[in-house]
Write an enzyme that holds these catalytic residues in place. Structure first.
Site, PDB file in Angstrom:
ATOM      1  N   HIS A  46      45.434  41.400  34.349  1.00  0.00           N
ATOM      2  CA  HIS A  46      45.166  40.716  35.442  1.00  0.00           C
ATOM      3  C   HIS A  46      46.574  40.875  36.596  1.00  0.00           C
ATOM      4  CE1 HIS A  46      40.563  40.798  34.750  1.00  0.00           C
ATOM      5  NE2 HIS A  46      41.566  41.506  34.016  1.00  0.00           N
ATOM      6  N   GLU A  48      46.858  39.079  39.405  1.00  0.00           N
ATOM      7  CA  GLU A  48      46.861  38.146  39.380  1.00  0.00           C
ATOM      8  C   GLU A  48      47.866  37.515  38.518  1.00  0.00           C
ATOM      9  OE1 GLU A  48      44.261  40.208  39.269  1.00  0.00           O
ATOM     10  OE2 GLU A  48      42.227  39.267  41.023  1.00  0.00           O
ATOM     11  N   CYS A  76      38.173  38.622  39.963  1.00  0.00           N
ATOM     12  CA  CYS A  76      36.770  37.966  38.774  1.00  0.00           C
ATOM     13  C   CYS A  76      37.234  36.169  38.374  1.00  0.00           C
ATOM     14  CB  CYS A  76      37.345  38.441  37.185  1.00  0.00           C
ATOM     15  SG  CYS A  76      39.094  38.633  36.592  1.00  0.00           S
ATOM     16  N   CYS A  79      40.790  35.016  36.644  1.00  0.00           N
ATOM     17  CA  CYS A  79      41.670  35.195  37.718  1.00  0.00           C
ATOM     18  C   CYS A  79      41.491  34.254  38.635  1.00  0.00           C
ATOM     19  CB  CYS A  79      41.808  36.257  38.403  1.00  0.00           C
ATOM     20  SG  CYS A  79      42.446  37.820  36.925  1.00  0.00           S
TER      21      CYS A  79
END
Length: 148
Positions: A46, A48, A76, A79
């Site tokens: 992801h 992040e 999410c 993260c």
């Protein structure tokens, strides 16, 4: 948010969902990434997570004291957990994520006093632009899946 939006716009080039993240320290960008799950086959890739890794490498430490992270989509749980572990001071995000958001939509991991750290959350920054990137991506994806 503009650098995060620019990162997000790069993700569809390799089939990834357009999410971008930028890490700031003292007004300077120290890391910027976009989603790379499809590109790398890594479920943790992801924006992040990748930006946090790059920032830690840049600073030579896992504690990202004084850091602000800007991301185009509400993080999410994975993260948000990584942001907690990195000890960031602030997360600024664009679009809410009602299906997986962990900084206000479903959970609020940034402001849970039961955890070992809390950070400021600034939601809704350029939310319309951030949401439009996602909506266009998924609309195009659905359109290309239509068989005539």
């Amino acid at each position: 948010m503009e650098p995060a939006l620019a990162e997000a716009r790069s993700a569809p080039e390799h089939g990834d969902v357009p999410v971008g993240a930028v890490v700031w320290l003292n007004g300077e960008v120290i890391a910027r990434r976009h989603n790379e799950r499809e590109l790398t086959g890594d479920p943790t890739a992801h924006a992040e997570m990748l930006a946090l890794r790059d920032a830690a490498t840049q600073l030579g430490a896992w504690r990202l004291d004084g850091v602000t992270v800007a991301v185009t989509l509400e993080p999410c749980p994975m993260c948000a957990g990584a942001l907690l572990q990195a000890r960031v001071v602030r997360v600024v995000y664009g679009a809410d994520d009602p299906k997986a958001g962990a900084l206000g939509s479903l959970y609020n991991l940034g402001a849970d006093p039961r955890l070992n750290h809390e950070f400021e959350v600034v939601p809704g920054v350029r939310a319309g632009e951030c949401a439009a990137l996602l909506q266009d991506f998924f609309s195009d994806l659905r359109g290309s899946a239509v068989v005539s």
